[in-house]
Design a protein around this motif. Structure first.
Motif, PDB file in Angstrom:
ATOM      1  N   GLY A  98       0.784  -1.228   0.000  1.00  0.00           N
ATOM      2  CA  GLY A  98       0.000   0.000   0.000  1.00  0.00           C
ATOM      3  C   GLY A  98       0.818   1.281   0.000  1.00  0.00           C
ATOM      4  O   GLY A  98       0.387   2.304   0.528  1.00  0.00           O
ATOM      5  N   LEU A  99       2.027   1.208  -0.538  1.00  0.00           N
ATOM      6  CA  LEU A  99       2.870   2.414  -0.599  1.00  0.00           C
ATOM      7  C   LEU A  99       3.149   2.743  -2.063  1.00  0.00           C
ATOM      8  O   LEU A  99       3.126   1.869  -2.921  1.00  0.00           O
ATOM      9  N   LYS A 100       3.460   4.000  -2.291  1.00  0.00           N
ATOM     10  CA  LYS A 100       3.886   4.400  -3.639  1.00  0.00           C
ATOM     11  C   LYS A 100       5.288   3.842  -3.875  1.00  0.00           C
ATOM     12  O   LYS A 100       6.025   3.584  -2.930  1.00  0.00           O
ATOM     13  N   GLU A 101       5.626   3.709  -5.158  1.00  0.00           N
ATOM     14  CA  GLU A 101       6.916   3.129  -5.552  1.00  0.00           C
ATOM     15  C   GLU A 101       8.095   3.804  -4.828  1.00  0.00           C
ATOM     16  O   GLU A 101       8.936   3.135  -4.241  1.00  0.00           O
ATOM     17  N   TYR A 102       8.139   5.153  -4.858  1.00  0.00           N
ATOM     18  CA  TYR A 102       9.286   5.858  -4.260  1.00  0.00           C
ATOM     19  C   TYR A 102       9.326   5.648  -2.733  1.00  0.00           C
ATOM     20  O   TYR A 102      10.402   5.648  -2.141  1.00  0.00           O
ATOM     21  N   GLN A 103       8.157   5.438  -2.098  1.00  0.00           N
ATOM     22  CA  GLN A 103       8.134   5.199  -0.647  1.00  0.00           C
ATOM     23  C   GLN A 103       8.698   3.811  -0.335  1.00  0.00           C
ATOM     24  O   GLN A 103       9.477   3.643   0.609  1.00  0.00           O
TER      25      GLN A 103
END
Length: 152
Positions: free
Chosen positions: A123-128
């Motif tokens: 559930g995180l964005k790629e960069y996160q």
């Protein structure tokens, strides 16, 4: 706490046993000696005896420490280096002994740690995901340059 009194021979034997049980560095032996009441000359004599009889061997200790922390605990070089420095092992000896880690094993371990951790980030964005994974691997002692190579 009352310090029990032992003869010089008993203390020397206790320190031999301490070194035989597992490889020790000088700093650990010095620390252990504080449990006993010893004059500086006696301490020196025991250290010399341990060295001469090869119970105490800083290079052997460093090599087995590096192998254990890498192959068992999967620590990176930076973390291993920090812990060895806390034990007053010289930079020169640390660098010399890092050949205990096979470069292919190192890269394989880093890649596996990366993949396992990265896959768990939900559930995180790629960069996160990327940034959390990098932080995690750095905390495990892996070098930023090596970590970055994985992303390339």
């Amino acid at each position: 706490m009352e310090k029990k009194s032992f003869t010089f021979e008993e203390i020397r034997q206790k320190l031999v046993n301490y070194c035989v049980y597992q490889d020790r560095c000088h700093a650990e032996v010095e620390q252990k000696m504080k449990e006993f009441i010893l004059i500086p000359e006696a301490k020196e004599e025991i250290i010399l005896y341990l060295l001469k009889e090869n119970y105490l061997n800083e290079e052997r200790f460093t090599r087995s420490y590096i192998r254990g922390k890498f192959y068992m605990k999967h620590w990176g070089r930076n973390k291993i280096r920090i812990y060895l420095k806390q034990k007053h092992v010289s930079e020169k000896l640390i660098n010399k002994c890092f050949d205990e880690i096979d470069e292919r094993d190192y890269e394989k371990t880093l890649k596996k740690k990366f993949e396992d951790y990265y896959a768990k980030q939900k559930g995180l964005k790629e960069y996160q995901k990327k940034s959390k994974t990098i932080k995690y691997l750095i905390s495990k002692g892996f070098e930023y340059e090596k970590i970055n190579d994985i992303f390339e």
